[in-house]
Design a protein around this motif. Structure first.
Motif, PDB file in Angstrom:
ATOM      1  N   ILE A   1      23.707  44.410  37.801  1.00 27.52           N
ATOM      2  CA  ILE A   1      23.122  42.845  37.532  1.00 27.52           C
ATOM      3  C   ILE A   1      23.926  42.772  36.588  1.00 27.52           C
ATOM      4  N   ALA A   2      24.029  41.245  35.873  1.00 21.07           N
ATOM      5  CA  ALA A   2      24.810  40.433  34.995  1.00 21.07           C
ATOM      6  C   ALA A   2      23.780  40.887  33.736  1.00 21.07           C
ATOM      7  N   GLY A   3      24.497  41.533  32.664  1.00 20.21           N
ATOM      8  CA  GLY A   3      24.088  42.330  32.124  1.00 20.21           C
ATOM      9  C   GLY A   3      24.460  44.110  31.997  1.00 20.21           C
ATOM     10  N   HIS A   4      23.602  44.314  32.632  1.00 20.42           N
ATOM     11  CA  HIS A   4      23.123  45.554  32.770  1.00 20.42           C
ATOM     12  C   HIS A   4      24.318  46.709  32.872  1.00 20.42           C
ATOM     13  N   TYR A   5      25.662  46.008  33.307  1.00 20.31           N
ATOM     14  CA  TYR A   5      27.328  46.861  33.260  1.00 20.31           C
ATOM     15  C   TYR A   5      27.648  46.638  31.925  1.00 20.31           C
ATOM     16  N   GLN A   6      27.574  45.344  31.142  1.00 22.47           N
ATOM     17  CA  GLN A   6      28.022  45.764  29.991  1.00 22.47           C
ATOM     18  C   GLN A   6      27.044  46.595  28.902  1.00 22.47           C
ATOM     19  N   ALA A   7      26.450  46.184  29.823  1.00 20.72           N
ATOM     20  CA  ALA A   7      25.337  47.611  28.776  1.00 20.72           C
ATOM     21  C   ALA A   7      26.130  49.116  28.555  1.00 20.72           C
ATOM     22  N   GLY A   8      26.216  49.388  29.914  1.00 21.73           N
ATOM     23  CA  GLY A   8      27.137  50.599  29.995  1.00 21.73           C
ATOM     24  C   GLY A   8      26.871  51.389  30.839  1.00 21.73           C
ATOM     25  N   MET A   9      26.185  50.678  32.047  1.00 25.04           N
ATOM     26  CA  MET A   9      24.929  51.156  33.216  1.00 25.04           C
ATOM     27  C   MET A   9      26.297  52.113  34.263  1.00 25.04           C
ATOM     28  N   MET A  10      26.684  52.688  34.081  1.00 26.58           N
ATOM     29  CA  MET A  10      27.729  53.253  35.307  1.00 26.58           C
ATOM     30  C   MET A  10      27.369  54.633  35.703  1.00 26.58           C
ATOM     31  N   GLY A  11      28.287  55.131  36.444  1.00 27.84           N
ATOM     32  CA  GLY A  11      28.895  57.266  36.804  1.00 27.84           C
ATOM     33  C   GLY A  11      29.933  57.242  36.765  1.00 27.84           C
ATOM     34  N   LYS A  12      30.319  58.394  37.864  1.00 31.83           N
ATOM     35  CA  LYS A  12      31.474  59.195  38.122  1.00 31.83           C
ATOM     36  C   LYS A  12      31.461  59.919  38.986  1.00 31.83           C
ATOM     37  N   ILE A  13      32.131  59.773  39.892  1.00 32.66           N
ATOM     38  CA  ILE A  13      32.023  60.542  41.588  1.00 32.66           C
ATOM     39  C   ILE A  13      33.429  61.098  41.036  1.00 32.66           C
ATOM     40  N   LYS A  14      33.581  62.778  41.377  1.00 36.98           N
ATOM     41  CA  LYS A  14      34.586  62.906  41.411  1.00 36.98           C
ATOM     42  C   LYS A  14      34.948  63.856  42.768  1.00 36.98           C
ATOM     43  N   VAL A  15      35.071  63.722  43.621  1.00 38.19           N
ATOM     44  CA  VAL A  15      36.086  63.588  44.693  1.00 38.19           C
ATOM     45  C   VAL A  15      37.179  64.642  45.233  1.00 38.19           C
ATOM     46  N   VAL A  16      36.480  66.004  45.990  1.00 40.94           N
ATOM     47  CA  VAL A  16      37.412  67.886  45.192  1.00 40.94           C
ATOM     48  C   VAL A  16      38.029  67.351  46.439  1.00 40.94           C
ATOM     49  N   GLY A  17      39.166  67.381  46.753  1.00 39.94           N
ATOM     50  CA  GLY A  17      39.896  67.259  48.250  1.00 39.94           C
ATOM     51  C   GLY A  17      39.786  68.741  48.262  1.00 39.94           C
ATOM     52  N   ASP A  18      40.618  69.092  49.328  1.00 43.51           N
ATOM     53  CA  ASP A  18      41.674  70.164  50.202  1.00 43.51           C
ATOM     54  C   ASP A  18      42.436  70.221  50.062  1.00 43.51           C
ATOM     55  N   ALA A  19      43.047  71.317  48.839  1.00 41.05           N
ATOM     56  CA  ALA A  19      43.481  71.612  48.485  1.00 41.05           C
ATOM     57  C   ALA A  19      45.369  71.874  49.398  1.00 41.05           C
ATOM     58  N   LYS A  20      44.678  72.023  50.638  1.00 43.47           N
ATOM     59  CA  LYS A  20      45.875  72.250  51.844  1.00 43.47           C
ATOM     60  C   LYS A  20      46.033  71.146  52.765  1.00 43.47           C
ATOM     61  N   SER A  21      45.710  70.138  52.334  1.00 43.86           N
ATOM     62  CA  SER A  21      46.115  69.143  52.235  1.00 43.86           C
ATOM     63  C   SER A  21      46.409  68.213  51.271  1.00 43.86           C
ATOM     64  N   SER A  22      46.535  66.980  51.731  1.00 46.29           N
ATOM     65  CA  SER A  22      47.622  65.560  51.040  1.00 46.29           C
ATOM     66  C   SER A  22      45.907  64.683  50.881  1.00 46.29           C
ATOM     67  N   ASN A  23      46.922  64.307  49.452  1.00 44.07           N
ATOM     68  CA  ASN A  23      45.884  63.166  49.358  1.00 44.07           C
ATOM     69  C   ASN A  23      45.385  61.737  50.303  1.00 44.07           C
ATOM     70  N   PRO A  24      45.291  61.582  50.950  1.00 47.78           N
ATOM     71  CA  PRO A  24      45.116  60.731  52.466  1.00 47.78           C
ATOM     72  C   PRO A  24      44.610  59.507  51.761  1.00 47.78           C
ATOM     73  N   SER A  25      44.468  59.333  50.520  1.00 49.83           N
ATOM     74  CA  SER A  25      43.788  58.125  49.845  1.00 49.83           C
ATOM     75  C   SER A  25      45.826  57.123  49.622  1.00 49.83           C
ATOM     76  N   ALA A  26      46.683  58.109  49.098  1.00 49.67           N
ATOM     77  CA  ALA A  26      48.232  57.413  49.640  1.00 49.67           C
ATOM     78  C   ALA A  26      48.377  57.044  50.701  1.00 49.67           C
TER      79      ALA A  26
END
Length: 225
Positions: A145-170
């Motif tokens: 929403i206009a002004g909210h993002y600019q005020a720092g309204m954000m966060g992080k998501i860490k998706v931990v992959g399976d070490a046995k598989s390659s990164n499918p996003s690639a």
């Protein structure tokens, strides 16, 4: 998919249809959910939920918790609680895409966007998203929403992959560039996602609108008649 003239879409924004303002919007993703693969995952069914995570937001323009961590392939129900006195939202994505979208919200503050990876929540209520985090990596969420993002309204998501598989996003397919035909700069791919005759709303997914400097997104339009 159909091709729409970008000038026509501009007219929809300005005249016969006005993009719904965020004020009063309350999206809980009820009804059929469009499942479209993104870099950060895909919408999932409620019956597949493995875990529930509650995130609160308020008028300090902050999310709590600021960071969440999930396993690759985990289906999570995100419960988004608005403890503030104004409308807020949570939109997931990459940092680059969120910043681009936030810039558009400053240009078109009354624009309403709609997708399974976002939820708009009225004050004192909550919304939900069910998401399959099937892409490993670091992603973001924010209130655009206009002004909210600019005020720092954000966060992080860490998706931990399976070490046995390659990164499918690639391996995600990337659309190949195609030659631009004369006059095609005034055209854009578009798809009508939903028509609500009772409330006179149309949900439209469109490609980049070059003449408006607007990236591809899904928008909701309200008929005036």
């Amino acid at each position: 998919m159909k091709r729409f003239n970008t000038l026509l879409l501009a007219a929809l924004l300005a005249t016969s249809f006005s993009a719904l303002a965020h004020e009063g919007a309350d999206h809980k993703n009820n009804g059929p959910v469009l499942k479209e693969q993104t870099k950060w995952g895909i919408a999932a069914d409620a019956k597949a939920v493995q875990r529930t995570i509650t995130i609160t937001m308020d008028d300090t323009m902050r999310f709590k918790p600021y960071m969440i961590e999930v396993r690759q392939g985990e289906v999570v129900k995100l419960v988004i609680q608005n403890e503030g006195s104004m409308l807020h939202e949570m939109v997931m994505g990459t940092r680059a895409e969120l910043e681009e979208h936030a810039a558009q919200m400053l240009k078109f503050p009354n624009m309403e966007h709609d997708a399974p990876y976002m939820v708009h929540v009225k004050p004192g209520t909550q919304g939900e998203m069910v998401w399959n985090f099937n892409r490993a990596g670091d992603f973001d969420f924010a209130c655009l929403i206009a002004g909210h993002y600019q005020a720092g309204m954000m966060g992080k998501i860490k998706v931990v992959g399976d070490a046995k598989s390659s990164n499918p996003s690639a391996a995600m397919p990337v659309a190949a560039a195609t030659p631009t035909a004369p006059g095609s700069q005034d055209m854009s791919e578009g798809e009508v996602r939903k028509i609500d005759k009772e409330s006179k709303k149309i949900t439209l997914r469109h490609g980049p609108l070059k003449n408006l400097d607007m990236p591809a997104m899904t928008m909701v339009f309200q008929g005036r008649c």
